[in-house]
Design a protein around this motif. Sequence first.
Motif, mmCIF file in Angstrom:
data_model
loop_
_atom_site.group_PDB
_atom_site.id
_atom_site.type_symbol
_atom_site.label_atom_id
_atom_site.label_comp_id
_atom_site.label_asym_id
_atom_site.label_seq_id
_atom_site.Cartn_x
_atom_site.Cartn_y
_atom_site.Cartn_z
ATOM 1 N N PRO A 46 11.174 -2.640 1.379
ATOM 2 C CA PRO A 46 10.649 -2.785 0.014
ATOM 3 C C PRO A 46 9.230 -3.355 0.001
ATOM 4 C CG PRO A 46 12.916 -3.562 0.132
ATOM 5 C CD PRO A 46 12.456 -3.342 1.546
ATOM 6 N N ALA A 47 8.396 -2.792 -0.851
ATOM 7 C CA ALA A 47 7.002 -3.216 -0.937
ATOM 8 C C ALA A 47 6.882 -4.681 -1.333
ATOM 9 C CB ALA A 47 6.260 -2.337 -1.938
ATOM 10 N N GLU A 48 7.813 -5.177 -2.164
ATOM 11 C CA GLU A 48 7.710 -6.563 -2.610
ATOM 12 C C GLU A 48 7.927 -7.551 -1.463
ATOM 13 O OE1 GLU A 48 11.783 -4.985 -4.157
ATOM 14 O OE2 GLU A 48 9.716 -4.263 -3.897
ATOM 15 N N ARG A 49 8.669 -7.168 -0.447
ATOM 16 C CA ARG A 49 8.837 -8.058 0.709
ATOM 17 C C ARG A 49 7.552 -8.124 1.519
ATOM 18 N NH1 ARG A 49 14.896 -6.041 2.560
ATOM 19 N NH2 ARG A 49 15.813 -6.314 0.480
ATOM 20 N N LEU A 50 6.928 -6.985 1.704
ATOM 21 C CA LEU A 50 5.648 -6.963 2.409
ATOM 22 C C LEU A 50 4.588 -7.733 1.630
ATOM 23 C CD1 LEU A 50 5.605 -3.234 3.560
ATOM 24 C CD2 LEU A 50 6.366 -5.244 4.853
ATOM 25 N N ALA A 51 4.624 -7.618 0.313
ATOM 26 C CA ALA A 51 3.661 -8.343 -0.520
ATOM 27 C C ALA A 51 3.866 -9.846 -0.399
ATOM 28 C CB ALA A 51 3.791 -7.903 -1.974
ATOM 29 N N LEU A 52 5.138 -10.285 -0.349
ATOM 30 C CA LEU A 52 5.425 -11.715 -0.202
ATOM 31 C C LEU A 52 4.903 -12.233 1.130
ATOM 32 C CD1 LEU A 52 6.772 -14.371 -1.022
ATOM 33 C CD2 LEU A 52 8.925 -13.470 -0.086
ATOM 34 N N ILE A 53 5.139 -11.495 2.200
ATOM 35 C CA ILE A 53 4.644 -11.914 3.514
ATOM 36 C C ILE A 53 3.119 -11.980 3.515
ATOM 37 C CG2 ILE A 53 4.494 -11.276 5.953
ATOM 38 C CD1 ILE A 53 7.306 -10.025 5.628
ATOM 39 N N ALA A 54 2.473 -10.997 2.908
ATOM 40 C CA ALA A 54 1.011 -10.997 2.832
ATOM 41 C C ALA A 54 0.507 -12.208 2.058
ATOM 42 C CB ALA A 54 0.525 -9.704 2.189
#
Length: 218
Positions: A88-96
């Motif tokens: 999910p894109a939101e997980r990658l966004a959180l890590i970023a």
Amino acid sequence: MPTKLPNLLFDFGGVIINIDYNLTREAMRRHGSSIEFTQAAQAELFDLMETGRLTPEEFRQGLRKHYQLAATDPELDAAWNAMLLDVPAERLALIAELRAQGHQTALLSNTNQIHIEEINRRLREQYGFGHGIADCLDRVFYSQEVGWRKPGEEIFRHALEQMNWKAEETLFIEDSPQHIETARRLGLRTLFLTPPLTLQDALPAALRAFPREYSASV
């Protein structure tokens, strides 16, 4: 002096990428037999593959021999990869976002060459990552490459040493209890991510609680 932000050590499957082991078992069954593979335990064939002691071709031949599977290489790869769902894109966004705040990040994953290549291919296609998931983190540690796998202590010690991290300053995010147990024994703080909670649900609260142990619940 400001408090050092905790280091973040992520599991991959079930934490960053969604997975469903049943899909691989069902796909293998269509080729002739069920396989001994779950989140908690697996047959030696899979351990050997995940620690780099079998090539993909040797792994496929082992599947055919051990489970009497009648399938081509592409069919076996497709069945083996069936468990891999979306990132999910939101997980990658959180890590970023957490990296931008100053958290150091790394991945610690029991995985294998076939899965690594497939996941990173998908990430390149979906998100344009040049090197797959490695683009999102400071470092990745794959069992396939380092020769150890969780829940053994060696792979945790290796990651901490390579990152120059102290265990007590590191939060390990994982969905398998046996891996959480090893991390706690070594002094890492842990976030046991149990379904239906997701990374974005539980990680912010765990960071607010750090360095206390945090137990996520619905």
